[in-house]
Design a protein around this motif. Structure first.
Motif, PDB file in Angstrom:
ATOM      1  N   ASN A  32      96.478  -9.949 -22.122  1.00 38.55           N
ATOM      2  CA  ASN A  32      97.105 -10.500 -23.326  1.00 38.55           C
ATOM      3  C   ASN A  32      96.968 -12.013 -23.446  1.00 38.55           C
ATOM      4  OD1 ASN A  32      98.137  -7.945 -24.225  1.00 38.55           O
ATOM      5  ND2 ASN A  32      99.696  -8.083 -22.624  1.00 38.55           N
ATOM      6  N   VAL A  33      96.202 -12.625 -22.540  1.00 41.95           N
ATOM      7  CA  VAL A  33      96.040 -14.083 -22.583  1.00 41.95           C
ATOM      8  C   VAL A  33      94.565 -14.422 -22.447  1.00 41.95           C
ATOM      9  CG1 VAL A  33      98.331 -14.535 -21.636  1.00 41.95           C
ATOM     10  CG2 VAL A  33      96.375 -14.322 -20.093  1.00 41.95           C
ATOM     11  N   GLN A  34      94.207 -15.639 -22.829  1.00 42.46           N
ATOM     12  CA  GLN A  34      92.807 -16.049 -22.767  1.00 42.46           C
ATOM     13  C   GLN A  34      92.438 -16.452 -21.354  1.00 42.46           C
ATOM     14  OE1 GLN A  34      91.284 -18.533 -25.961  1.00 42.46           O
ATOM     15  NE2 GLN A  34      89.977 -19.630 -24.527  1.00 42.46           N
ATOM     16  N   PRO A  35      91.344 -15.890 -20.825  1.00 43.08           N
ATOM     17  CA  PRO A  35      90.893 -16.286 -19.487  1.00 43.08           C
ATOM     18  C   PRO A  35      90.187 -17.636 -19.522  1.00 43.08           C
ATOM     19  CG  PRO A  35      89.392 -14.703 -20.444  1.00 43.08           C
ATOM     20  CD  PRO A  35      90.520 -14.842 -21.419  1.00 43.08           C
ATOM     21  N   ALA A  36      89.824 -18.129 -18.341  1.00 42.61           N
ATOM     22  CA  ALA A  36      89.133 -19.416 -18.255  1.00 42.61           C
ATOM     23  C   ALA A  36      87.832 -19.392 -19.042  1.00 42.61           C
ATOM     24  CB  ALA A  36      88.862 -19.756 -16.790  1.00 42.61           C
ATOM     25  N   LEU A  37      87.139 -18.260 -19.029  1.00 42.72           N
ATOM     26  CA  LEU A  37      85.923 -18.094 -19.820  1.00 42.72           C
ATOM     27  C   LEU A  37      86.222 -17.206 -21.015  1.00 42.72           C
ATOM     28  CD1 LEU A  37      83.331 -17.495 -16.947  1.00 42.72           C
ATOM     29  CD2 LEU A  37      83.861 -19.616 -18.123  1.00 42.72           C
ATOM     30  N   PHE A  38      85.751 -17.595 -22.168  1.00 41.43           N
ATOM     31  CA  PHE A  38      86.060 -16.896 -23.413  1.00 41.43           C
ATOM     32  C   PHE A  38      85.525 -15.462 -23.378  1.00 41.43           C
ATOM     33  CE2 PHE A  38      85.731 -16.014 -27.973  1.00 41.43           C
ATOM     34  CZ  PHE A  38      86.998 -16.422 -28.375  1.00 41.43           C
ATOM     35  N   ASP A  39      86.275 -14.508 -23.958  1.00 41.77           N
ATOM     36  CA  ASP A  39      85.893 -13.102 -23.840  1.00 41.77           C
ATOM     37  C   ASP A  39      85.918 -12.330 -25.166  1.00 41.77           C
ATOM     38  OD1 ASP A  39      88.612 -13.022 -24.271  1.00 41.77           O
ATOM     39  OD2 ASP A  39      89.045 -11.624 -22.635  1.00 41.77           O
ATOM     40  N   GLN A  40      85.905 -13.038 -26.291  1.00 41.98           N
ATOM     41  CA  GLN A  40      86.098 -12.347 -27.565  1.00 41.98           C
ATOM     42  C   GLN A  40      84.818 -12.069 -28.360  1.00 41.98           C
ATOM     43  OE1 GLN A  40      89.506 -11.310 -28.783  1.00 41.98           O
ATOM     44  NE2 GLN A  40      89.351 -11.437 -26.569  1.00 41.98           N
ATOM     45  N   PHE A  41      83.700 -12.671 -27.983  1.00 39.12           N
ATOM     46  CA  PHE A  41      82.466 -12.414 -28.726  1.00 39.12           C
ATOM     47  C   PHE A  41      81.993 -10.984 -28.511  1.00 39.12           C
ATOM     48  CE2 PHE A  41      81.958 -17.134 -28.413  1.00 39.12           C
ATOM     49  CZ  PHE A  41      81.866 -17.384 -29.773  1.00 39.12           C
ATOM     50  N   ASP A  42      81.312 -10.442 -29.506  1.00 40.30           N
ATOM     51  CA  ASP A  42      80.684  -9.129 -29.363  1.00 40.30           C
ATOM     52  C   ASP A  42      79.419  -9.262 -28.519  1.00 40.30           C
ATOM     53  OD1 ASP A  42      82.638  -8.083 -31.021  1.00 40.30           O
ATOM     54  OD2 ASP A  42      81.404  -8.190 -32.826  1.00 40.30           O
ATOM     55  N   SER A  43      79.226  -8.353 -27.586  1.00 38.31           N
ATOM     56  CA  SER A  43      78.068  -8.386 -26.695  1.00 38.31           C
ATOM     57  C   SER A  43      76.817  -7.925 -27.435  1.00 38.31           C
ATOM     58  CB  SER A  43      78.314  -7.475 -25.488  1.00 38.31           C
ATOM     59  OG  SER A  43      77.115  -7.253 -24.773  1.00 38.31           O
ATOM     60  N   ILE A  44      75.823  -8.819 -27.562  1.00 40.34           N
ATOM     61  CA  ILE A  44      74.587  -8.403 -28.228  1.00 40.34           C
ATOM     62  C   ILE A  44      73.792  -7.447 -27.337  1.00 40.34           C
ATOM     63  CG2 ILE A  44      74.453 -10.434 -29.714  1.00 40.34           C
ATOM     64  CD1 ILE A  44      72.355 -11.594 -27.857  1.00 40.34           C
ATOM     65  N   GLY A  45      74.050  -7.474 -26.028  1.00 37.06           N
ATOM     66  CA  GLY A  45      73.417  -6.507 -25.152  1.00 37.06           C
ATOM     67  C   GLY A  45      73.843  -5.091 -25.482  1.00 37.06           C
ATOM     68  N   LEU A  46      75.159  -4.872 -25.612  1.00 30.88           N
ATOM     69  CA  LEU A  46      75.663  -3.541 -25.976  1.00 30.88           C
ATOM     70  C   LEU A  46      75.232  -3.169 -27.391  1.00 30.88           C
ATOM     71  CD1 LEU A  46      79.279  -3.498 -24.476  1.00 30.88           C
ATOM     72  CD2 LEU A  46      77.216  -2.420 -23.580  1.00 30.88           C
ATOM     73  N   MET A  47      75.197  -4.155 -28.282  1.00 28.19           N
ATOM     74  CA  MET A  47      74.760  -3.874 -29.652  1.00 28.19           C
ATOM     75  C   MET A  47      73.304  -3.423 -29.676  1.00 28.19           C
ATOM     76  SD  MET A  47      76.678  -7.117 -31.436  1.00 28.19           S
ATOM     77  CE  MET A  47      75.642  -7.119 -32.887  1.00 28.19           C
ATOM     78  N   SER A  48      72.468  -4.030 -28.828  1.00 31.27           N
ATOM     79  CA  SER A  48      71.069  -3.639 -28.774  1.00 31.27           C
ATOM     80  C   SER A  48      70.906  -2.231 -28.200  1.00 31.27           C
ATOM     81  CB  SER A  48      70.274  -4.648 -27.926  1.00 31.27           C
ATOM     82  OG  SER A  48      68.895  -4.356 -27.938  1.00 31.27           O
TER      83      SER A  48
END
Length: 502
Positions: A32-48
């Motif tokens: 429920n909180v933001q980690p040190a590295l951002f985690d909200q972008f959609d993965s283009i790897g999974l999209m591919s």
């Protein structure tokens, strides 16, 4: 009766053809909180992967657990979503270092719900630590896809569909056999990039309505190149040696393909476009063609973000980037160090005079022009950090403001790790388990993370690294606020952010 038979056949057909891909959260600790590295972008790897399987006739859904948890979905709601439809296979992405714990937690959850459905893992981080993962978690995960995954995943899905099990001899898939031995055959990737289907953000759950001023739901990255960066810096995972990931020769999408991909993104409401990989390493011409086509097609976007590094492009490219049809153009220039000695040690482009000429031109463009920097580099002394500080102040005064400064991460697969004794570097992190700390580290306002320092040197200890970072962040803020370009860049969209880790 006939209608019921047809209905049951359709249900069975749907079950047989459905694959569920999952972008994991960081960890339940940070759900429920933001980690040190951002985690909200959609993965283009999974999209591919999704697009490739769909083209082969499968139905695919991507569950974005990080986005779900951070937007108010409970664990039970996620479980209910997973239970709502039974796939023939689960694929979990472990693209980034901070997804490791979340990947394992997700696999554990899936096994509790569907104990007999195979689970495979893929992504860059999983590829680099594939042996660690297979060795330690073969009872939880059925295999790791190493490198580019489209063809390997398709072969895995076909194997499960036809026989109910994963054939262990599939090239590109690392598994542990019944004798406890690790099996792996490298897959030689020959896919022509322009023959791949276009990426789409449709089919990603949950669909999130953006908050006011939130650009993340509108952001979309272009996958431009595969096969590694030709610069091969000794500290980097993207270089030709490591970054190939099954592809013998570097390949990149044509500008025409990228323009068609952008058109699809715009149809989906994606108005903030990012190029974050090494498209720049192809030289000026492909970028110039891409920008020209965007103008011809009148593909006006809210924001266009380019990432470039020194040594590949002539200085006049910055005027070309400035001319892209967008409300805001951002150019992120990866300089990394102000010490030519350290740049040589890293295997990077080190002609600072040429870099400053580029910066002078870039700073005068009507772009959000930024640079990012690293410390804790091979052979770097406090004097070298002072040179970086000096370079930061000079580039800031020329209109290229600092995006961020952070500590270098030393990964075990890199040439620098293997030759770390040359620089008296002592590594703290050696395997997949050590790097799991990134999954449990919450974002801090000061951007200082002693537990994420991966190494030290006699002339720069862990404590020195944190002290030097703190001092650099203060210098950056002071120099930025004093820069004659600061107010102008703020109007263009620059935000002074001196606390992010990356």
């Amino acid at each position: 009766f006939v209608r019921n038979i047809i209905s049951n056949e359709r249900k069975n057909m749907n079950k047989k053809n459905f694959v569920c891909l999952i972008q994991p959260h960081t960890s339940f600790k940070l759900m429920n909180v933001q980690p040190a590295l951002f985690d909200q972008f959609d993965s283009i790897g999974l999209m591919s992967l999704s697009a490739y399987l769909k083209e082969k006739g499968y139905e695919v859904e991507i569950l974005h657990l990080a986005k779900a948890f951070r937007n108010g979905y409970s664990l039970q709601q996620v479980i209910d979503k997973i239970k709502s439809r039974e796939p023939i296979l689960f694929g979990i992405g472990n693209m980034w270092v901070h997804q490791s714990v979340g990947m394992l937690e997700t696999a554990t959850l899936l096994k509790e719900i569907y104990p007999n459905i195979p689970i495979i893992v893929g992504g860059q981080h999983a590829s680099f630590f594939s042996r660690d993962i297979v060795e330690s978690y073969s009872g939880l995960i059925d295999g790791v896809i190493v490198g580019e995954g489209e063809e390997t995943l398709y072969d895995v899905v076909k194997s499960v569909e036809e026989s109910g099990i994963i054939e262990k001899s599939i090239p590109g898939l690392m598994v542990k056999n019944s004798n406890g031995e690790i099996e792996y055959t490298r897959r030689d990737i020959k896919l022509e990039l322009d023959n791949l289907p276009f990426l789409s953000h449709k089919g990603i759950w949950p669909k999130i309505d953006p908050l006011p001023g939130d650009i993340i739901p509108y952001a979309a990255a272009l996958d431009t190149v595969r096969g590694g960066c030709p610069q091969s810096c000794v500290h980097c995972l993207e270089g030709n040696g490591l970054g190939k990931l099954g592809r013998n020769k570097r390949a990149f999408h044509s500008p025409e393909y990228l323009i068609d991909q952008m058109k699809l993104y715009l149809q989906e409401g994606k108005t903030n476009i990012l190029i974050q990989d090494s498209f720049y390493a192809n030289g000026n011409k492909p970028i110039e063609k891409f920008v020209d086509l965007a103008k011809q097609e009148n593909l006006f976007v809210d924001a266009m973000h380019f990432f470039v590094e020194p040594g590949y492009l002539s200085s006049d490219i910055f005027k070309v980037l400035e001319s892209f049809p967008a409300q805001k153009v951002a150019v992120d220039y990866g300089i990394e160090t102000g010490s030519e000695k350290v740049a040589r040690n890293m295997g990077r482009y080190y002609n600072l005079d040429k870099i400053y000429r580029d910066v002078e031109i870039l700073g005068k463009t009507k772009t959000v022009s930024t640079a990012w920097w690293l410390i804790s580099l091979p052979g770097e002394t406090e004097e070298d950090v002072k040179l970086t500080e000096k370079a930061i102040i000079e580039t800031t005064n020329m209109g290229v403001l600092t995006e961020r400064v952070s500590q270098m991460l030393l990964f075990p697969q890199t040439e620098l790790y293997k030759n770390r004794k040359l620089y008296d570097m002592r590594a703290y992190f050696h395997d997949f388990h050590d790097f799991k700390v990134f999954s449990n580290t919450e974002r801090r306002e000061n951007g200082l993370y002693p537990e994420l320092v991966t190494h030290d040197m006699p002339y720069q200890t862990r404590e020195d690294t944190i002290r030097l970072l703190r001092d650099l962040k203060k210098s950056i803020r002071k120099a930025t606020e004093a820069s004659p370009y600061y107010e102008e860049k703020k109007k263009l969209g620059f935000v002074l952010n001196d606390y992010d880790f990356f």
